[in-house]
Design a protein around this motif. Structure first.
Motif, PDB file in Angstrom:
ATOM      1  N   PRO A   2      -4.886   8.418  -3.571  1.00 23.27           N
ATOM      2  CA  PRO A   2      -4.274   9.567  -2.890  1.00 23.27           C
ATOM      3  C   PRO A   2      -4.957   9.875  -1.562  1.00 23.27           C
ATOM      4  O   PRO A   2      -6.156   9.643  -1.393  1.00 23.27           O
ATOM      5  N   ASP A   3      -4.192  10.415  -0.643  1.00 23.21           N
ATOM      6  CA  ASP A   3      -4.698  10.661   0.708  1.00 23.21           C
ATOM      7  C   ASP A   3      -5.942  11.538   0.735  1.00 23.21           C
ATOM      8  O   ASP A   3      -6.822  11.349   1.569  1.00 23.21           O
ATOM      9  N   ARG A  39     -16.787   7.154  -3.484  1.00 24.87           N
ATOM     10  CA  ARG A  39     -16.174   8.487  -3.477  1.00 24.87           C
ATOM     11  C   ARG A  39     -15.980   8.964  -4.907  1.00 24.87           C
ATOM     12  O   ARG A  39     -15.862   8.165  -5.827  1.00 24.87           O
ATOM     13  N   TYR A  40     -15.927  10.283  -5.066  1.00 23.24           N
ATOM     14  CA  TYR A  40     -15.792  10.897  -6.394  1.00 23.24           C
ATOM     15  C   TYR A  40     -14.488  11.690  -6.452  1.00 23.24           C
ATOM     16  O   TYR A  40     -14.052  12.235  -5.449  1.00 23.24           O
ATOM     17  N   THR A  41     -13.920  11.794  -7.656  1.00 22.06           N
ATOM     18  CA  THR A  41     -12.698  12.578  -7.782  1.00 22.06           C
ATOM     19  C   THR A  41     -12.961  13.942  -8.415  1.00 22.06           C
ATOM     20  O   THR A  41     -12.019  14.699  -8.648  1.00 22.06           O
ATOM     21  N   TRP A  42     -14.209  14.255  -8.676  1.00 21.77           N
ATOM     22  CA  TRP A  42     -14.522  15.543  -9.289  1.00 21.77           C
ATOM     23  C   TRP A  42     -15.581  16.269  -8.490  1.00 21.77           C
ATOM     24  O   TRP A  42     -16.249  15.682  -7.646  1.00 21.77           O
ATOM     25  N   ALA A  60     -12.330   0.114  -8.757  1.00 17.56           N
ATOM     26  CA  ALA A  60     -12.547  -0.730  -7.583  1.00 17.56           C
ATOM     27  C   ALA A  60     -11.331  -0.602  -6.680  1.00 17.56           C
ATOM     28  O   ALA A  60     -10.188  -0.737  -7.131  1.00 17.56           O
ATOM     29  N   THR A  61     -11.569  -0.325  -5.400  1.00 15.71           N
ATOM     30  CA  THR A  61     -10.451  -0.183  -4.470  1.00 15.71           C
ATOM     31  C   THR A  61     -10.609  -1.158  -3.314  1.00 15.71           C
ATOM     32  O   THR A  61     -11.714  -1.553  -2.945  1.00 15.71           O
ATOM     33  N   ARG A  62      -9.474  -1.536  -2.748  1.00 12.10           N
ATOM     34  CA  ARG A  62      -9.454  -2.375  -1.559  1.00 12.10           C
ATOM     35  C   ARG A  62      -8.174  -2.070  -0.798  1.00 12.10           C
ATOM     36  O   ARG A  62      -7.104  -2.031  -1.356  1.00 12.10           O
ATOM     37  N   ARG A  63      -8.336  -1.812   0.502  1.00  9.22           N
ATOM     38  CA  ARG A  63      -7.188  -1.485   1.353  1.00  9.22           C
ATOM     39  C   ARG A  63      -6.393  -0.307   0.812  1.00  9.22           C
ATOM     40  O   ARG A  63      -5.174  -0.250   0.938  1.00  9.22           O
ATOM     41  N   GLY A  64      -7.075   0.652   0.166  1.00 13.32           N
ATOM     42  CA  GLY A  64      -6.400   1.850  -0.315  1.00 13.32           C
ATOM     43  C   GLY A  64      -5.713   1.712  -1.652  1.00 13.32           C
ATOM     44  O   GLY A  64      -5.113   2.670  -2.140  1.00 13.32           O
ATOM     45  N   LEU A  65      -5.814   0.533  -2.281  1.00 15.15           N
ATOM     46  CA  LEU A  65      -5.205   0.311  -3.593  1.00 15.15           C
ATOM     47  C   LEU A  65      -6.281   0.153  -4.652  1.00 15.15           C
ATOM     48  O   LEU A  65      -7.371  -0.378  -4.384  1.00 15.15           O
ATOM     49  N   ILE A  66      -5.984   0.571  -5.867  1.00 16.33           N
ATOM     50  CA  ILE A  66      -6.900   0.397  -6.994  1.00 16.33           C
ATOM     51  C   ILE A  66      -6.649  -0.980  -7.587  1.00 16.33           C
ATOM     52  O   ILE A  66      -5.548  -1.277  -8.071  1.00 16.33           O
ATOM     53  N   LEU A 102       0.814  -1.204   0.000  1.00 12.96           N
ATOM     54  CA  LEU A 102       0.000   0.000   0.000  1.00 12.96           C
ATOM     55  C   LEU A 102       0.851   1.259   0.000  1.00 12.96           C
ATOM     56  O   LEU A 102       0.692   2.147  -0.838  1.00 12.96           O
ATOM     57  N   TYR A 103       1.789   1.361   0.952  1.00  7.67           N
ATOM     58  CA  TYR A 103       2.497   2.621   1.139  1.00  7.67           C
ATOM     59  C   TYR A 103       3.737   2.785   0.258  1.00  7.67           C
ATOM     60  O   TYR A 103       4.325   3.862   0.219  1.00  7.67           O
ATOM     61  N   SER A 104       4.094   1.723  -0.463  1.00  4.24           N
ATOM     62  CA  SER A 104       5.198   1.866  -1.421  1.00  4.24           C
ATOM     63  C   SER A 104       4.683   2.058  -2.841  1.00  4.24           C
ATOM     64  O   SER A 104       5.464   2.327  -3.761  1.00  4.24           O
ATOM     65  N   SER A 105       3.377   1.933  -3.035  1.00  4.89           N
ATOM     66  CA  SER A 105       2.797   2.095  -4.368  1.00  4.89           C
ATOM     67  C   SER A 105       2.685   3.574  -4.731  1.00  4.89           C
ATOM     68  O   SER A 105       2.459   4.427  -3.876  1.00  4.89           O
ATOM     69  N   GLU A 106       2.809   3.846  -6.018  1.00  4.68           N
ATOM     70  CA  GLU A 106       2.700   5.210  -6.526  1.00  4.68           C
ATOM     71  C   GLU A 106       1.252   5.693  -6.426  1.00  4.68           C
ATOM     72  O   GLU A 106       0.321   4.957  -6.770  1.00  4.68           O
ATOM     73  N   PRO A 107       1.014   6.906  -5.933  1.00  3.61           N
ATOM     74  CA  PRO A 107      -0.361   7.412  -5.877  1.00  3.61           C
ATOM     75  C   PRO A 107      -0.907   7.671  -7.278  1.00  3.61           C
ATOM     76  O   PRO A 107      -0.178   8.075  -8.181  1.00  3.61           O
ATOM     77  N   ALA A 108      -2.183   7.404  -7.448  1.00  2.74           N
ATOM     78  CA  ALA A 108      -2.819   7.615  -8.750  1.00  2.74           C
ATOM     79  C   ALA A 108      -2.938   9.097  -9.059  1.00  2.74           C
ATOM     80  O   ALA A 108      -3.156   9.919  -8.161  1.00  2.74           O
ATOM     81  N   LYS A 109      -2.784   9.438 -10.329  1.00  2.00           N
ATOM     82  CA  LYS A 109      -3.016  10.798 -10.809  1.00  2.00           C
ATOM     83  C   LYS A 109      -4.214  10.735 -11.752  1.00  2.00           C
ATOM     84  O   LYS A 109      -4.124  10.192 -12.850  1.00  2.00           O
ATOM     85  N   PHE A 110      -5.324  11.269 -11.310  1.00  2.00           N
ATOM     86  CA  PHE A 110      -6.569  11.088 -12.036  1.00  2.00           C
ATOM     87  C   PHE A 110      -6.647  11.966 -13.276  1.00  2.00           C
ATOM     88  O   PHE A 110      -6.567  13.190 -13.190  1.00  2.00           O
ATOM     89  N   GLN A 111      -6.812  11.314 -14.403  1.00  2.00           N
ATOM     90  CA  GLN A 111      -6.967  12.007 -15.681  1.00  2.00           C
ATOM     91  C   GLN A 111      -8.398  11.891 -16.202  1.00  2.00           C
ATOM     92  O   GLN A 111      -8.697  12.330 -17.310  1.00  2.00           O
TER      93      GLN A 111
END
Length: 245
Positions: free
Chosen positions: A229-230, A242-245, A175-181, A126-135
């Motif tokens: 992302p946090d 949750r929504y990203t927009w 789809a997310t689980r434990r903070g990962l996509i 989880l914490y070593s994975s790159e955070p997603a950048k939503f496009q």
């Protein structure tokens, strides 16, 4: 002093607390909750299943209570931790729900999906994975409680309490689980979660599901195995959508 009532003096000292309901027949905890005042005793006092919360949660909990009462016994009330503020009580409640997987709570504790019990390997991932950048306008759905029993697309597409207008604006469903996509899908059509629209699923009044498919590879590469992302993992949030927009 009555064992099913707290005086005002006691209530003042307790503040927020987390409690467990225990079956005296086998000593097992069957429900975890949080509250103030005499909340801990309200479940046994209720004469019907018209309590706040998820309907299935209420039915399971009240069914157990009725069994205990019909056996001529009394539900055991344990105050697990007290003297807390509300935010701390939510955290303790969530941790206890994770610790008692067989209990009648249908809804997980706040934060259980992203910050609940994990294997050390999952923590590292989880914490070593790159955070997603939503496009894209992405709709995030936490499938932690359903993906273990269903194919991932099936677990993701049905059935959620969600605003239909906002759902239709989503360009991608993650789809997310434990903070990962863990899954990336395209929803072609959102529909009421009825037997007519989803003949192979149990109807869920007031909820929606979608007809869709896995996203194209180029879109999957943008998000799959990335960390949410946090700012989209609000501390204490219980809503799986949750929504990203």
């Amino acid at each position: 002093m009555a064992d099913d009532f707290f005086s005002q003096e006691v209530v003042g000292a307790l503040k927020y607390y987390v409690y467990r309901l225990i079956d005296p027949r086998n000593g097992e905890t069957f429900y975890v909750g949080k509250g103030q005042g005499n909340r801990v005793f309200s479940h046994v006092r209720a004469e019907s299943t018209k309590l706040e919360g998820d309907a299935d949660d209420i039915d399971n909990k009240m069914g157990k209570i009725r069994e205990i009462i019909n056996a001529g016994l009394t539900v055991v009330h344990v105050i697990h931790r007290h003297g807390m503020d509300e935010a701390t009580a939510y955290e303790v409640e969530a941790a206890l729900i994770d610790a008692y997987p067989g209990i009648s709570n249908v809804v997980g504790g706040r934060g259980s999906g992203d910050r609940g019990a994990m294997h050390a390997t999952e923590i590292n991932h989880l914490y070593s994975s790159e955070p997603a950048k939503f496009q894209h306008r992405a709709l995030l759905i936490n499938v932690a409680r359903t993906a273990e029993d269903l194919h991932l697309l099936e677990a993701t597409r049905y059935a959620w309490k969600i605003d239909p207008t906002r759902a239709k604006q989503a360009e991608v469903v993650l789809a997310t689980r434990r903070g990962l996509i863990i899954g990336v899908f395209i929803a072609k059509k959102w529909m009421v979660a009825s037997e007519e629209n989803f003949p192979d699923r149990h109807p869920e009044p007031g909820r929606l599901g979608f007809d869709g498919e896995e996203a194209p590879e180029a879109i999957r590469k943008l998000y799959l195995d990335k960390r949410v992302p946090d700012e989209y993992r609000k501390r204490g949030a219980a809503n799986p959508v949750r929504y990203t927009w």
